[in-house]
Design an enzyme around this catalytic site. Structure first.
Site, short mmCIF file in Angstrom:
data_model
loop_
_atom_site.label_atom_id
_atom_site.label_comp_id
_atom_site.label_asym_id
_atom_site.label_seq_id
_atom_site.Cartn_x
_atom_site.Cartn_y
_atom_site.Cartn_z
N GLU A 75 -5.53 -7.77 -1.14
CA GLU A 75 -6.33 -7.57 0.08
C GLU A 75 -7.63 -6.92 -0.33
O GLU A 75 -7.63 -5.92 -1.05
CB GLU A 75 -5.67 -6.54 1.02
CG GLU A 75 -4.60 -7.02 1.93
CD GLU A 75 -4.16 -5.92 2.90
OE1 GLU A 75 -4.98 -5.13 3.39
OE2 GLU A 75 -2.94 -5.87 3.16
N GLU A 119 0.83 -1.23 0.00
CA GLU A 119 0.00 0.00 0.00
C GLU A 119 0.85 1.27 0.00
O GLU A 119 0.47 2.28 0.56
CB GLU A 119 -0.97 -0.02 1.19
CG GLU A 119 -1.95 -1.18 1.13
CD GLU A 119 -2.92 -1.25 2.31
OE1 GLU A 119 -2.95 -0.32 3.13
OE2 GLU A 119 -3.65 -2.26 2.38
#
Ligand code: BMA
Length: 381
Positions: free
Chosen positions: A304, A196
């Site tokens: 995710e 991320e």
């Protein structure tokens, strides 16, 4: 030993000459792992995941066999299994705090239990993927302490925290070396580090370091684990936060020679507008990632995702499934069912109103759980 080696190279040659992989090859490139000396089983995992991703999508669950919404560390349990009848085909793990020498991670999973459970997942023929919410070494606080923009620079070669950071990586290397099957062979796992990073909520985020610094952090970690610590049971995964286009996806990409698996993370919120927004983000991200993977001999994943508390009706079959079904992704990882945070769960327990929808999702012919995944013999070479 010699015979199995012979079969390894024979099957590698067959795999490399299969029509599927010919289709994958670009003019001068062959699919190869970032670690050329990866163990045969690790290389087999790479090829078999790549091949499999053309046919089915494995269901993954973060921490799924370590704890569930109402239990912690009970042998043989899994919320996916209790609701849908089988273990997840991929289990996600988290190393955060291992680097400090802690006995358990930031979500209370003991590393000794994690090693045992990783082995059980592997012995079932399933796959382990590992993330790392590494602590901020400059401030001695969590991964989310992102007020400074010098932390990454400080851990690179020549930086004030470089030596101490190598100490963090030493502890990770020890952990990876400890992952052994019953014959003492290393268990292959996926390492999805510094994830991320296109967001700005971790110390390695887009506002916290330059693209060059991020790339060097990624490469330094691969180099150190692989070339200095001789860790050869890792496939390296790269996953951004949500992205708007290919340029953003690649804005901090360390390069094909450092990465085996590509994906991104994004979550579905529960208002109708946010669900529509999620669909858009998922479509854009999945298009970018799957196309990039196909053109660059990488494995695409949905690294995710999920809907916290599962408040959106029919999220699995009406939102998630139509988005991922047409895509060549190896797996979709749903986030954890925290036992300490009541609303923080992404897989329904059997009595949950969305359990039926989840079961329908798992029965779709494109989705596979542990028993079906085992038939693909990911580690065989
Ligand atoms: C986040 C949340 C946190 C957790 C962290 C690392 O998304 O689930 O509660 O500590 O991941 O697993």
């Amino acid at each position: 030993m010699q015979i199995s080696k012979f079969f390894f190279f024979l099957s590698l040659a067959l795999v490399q000459n299969s029509p599927f992989l010919w289709a994958q090859k670009t003019e001068n490139s062959q699919p190869v792992t970032a670690d050329k000396n990866a163990t045969p089983a690790t290389q087999a995992l790479f090829y078999n995941m790549m091949r499999g991703s053309q046919k089915y999508i494995m269901l993954g669950h973060q921490d799924g066999v370590a704890y569930g919404r109402t239990w912690h560390n009970e042998q043989g349990r899994s919320d996916v299994k209790e609701t849908a009848g089988d273990f997840p085909a991929v289990v996600g793990w988290e190393l955060g705090d291992l680097e400090l020498g802690a006995e358990h991670n930031l979500d209370s999973v003991y590393f000794s239990d994690m090693k045992r459970l990783i082995r059980e997942v592997y012995e079932r023929g399933s796959i382990n993927t590992i993330s790392w919410h590494a602590n901020n070494i400059a401030t001695d606080s969590s991964a989310w302490d992102c007020k400074q923009d010098t932390v990454v620079r400080s851990v690179l070669v020549g930086g004030v925290n470089h030596q101490r950071f190598l100490g963090y990586l030493d502890r990770l290397a020890d952990f990876f070396h400890d992952l052994k099957d019953k014959n003492g062979n290393p268990i292959p796992v996926i390492f999805r580090m510094y994830h991320e990073h296109t967001g700005a909520w971790f110390w390695w985020g887009a506002k916290q370091c330059t693209p060059d610094e991020y790339n060097e952090l990624y490469r330094m970690t691969v180099r150190y684990l692989r070339d200095v610590k001789n860790v050869h049971n890792l496939l390296y995964a790269f996953s951004t936060a949500e992205i708007t286009d290919k340029a953003q996806f690649l804005s901090r990409y360390p390069g094909n020679e450092w990465v085996d698996i590509v994906g991104f993370d994004t979550y579905c919120h529960d208002t109708p507008e946010r669900v529509e927004q999620y669909k858009q983000i998922m479509k854009t991200g999945l298009d970018v990632v799957t196309q990039f993977a196909a053109e660059n001999n990488k494995i695409a994943i949905m690294a995710e995702t999920g809907q916290e508390g599962i408040k959106v009706k029919n999220y699995y079959t009406k939102v998630l499934l139509p988005l991922i079904k047409p895509c060549k992704i190896s797996y979709v990882l749903l986030w954890r069912n925290a036992f300490t945070i009541k609303k923080h769960y992404y897989i329904p327990y059997p009595a949950h109103p969305e359990a039926k929808d989840f079961i329908r999702f798992t029965k779709n012919s494109r989705i596979i759980l542990s028993s079906k995944a085992a038939k693909y013999k990911f580690y065989n070479y």
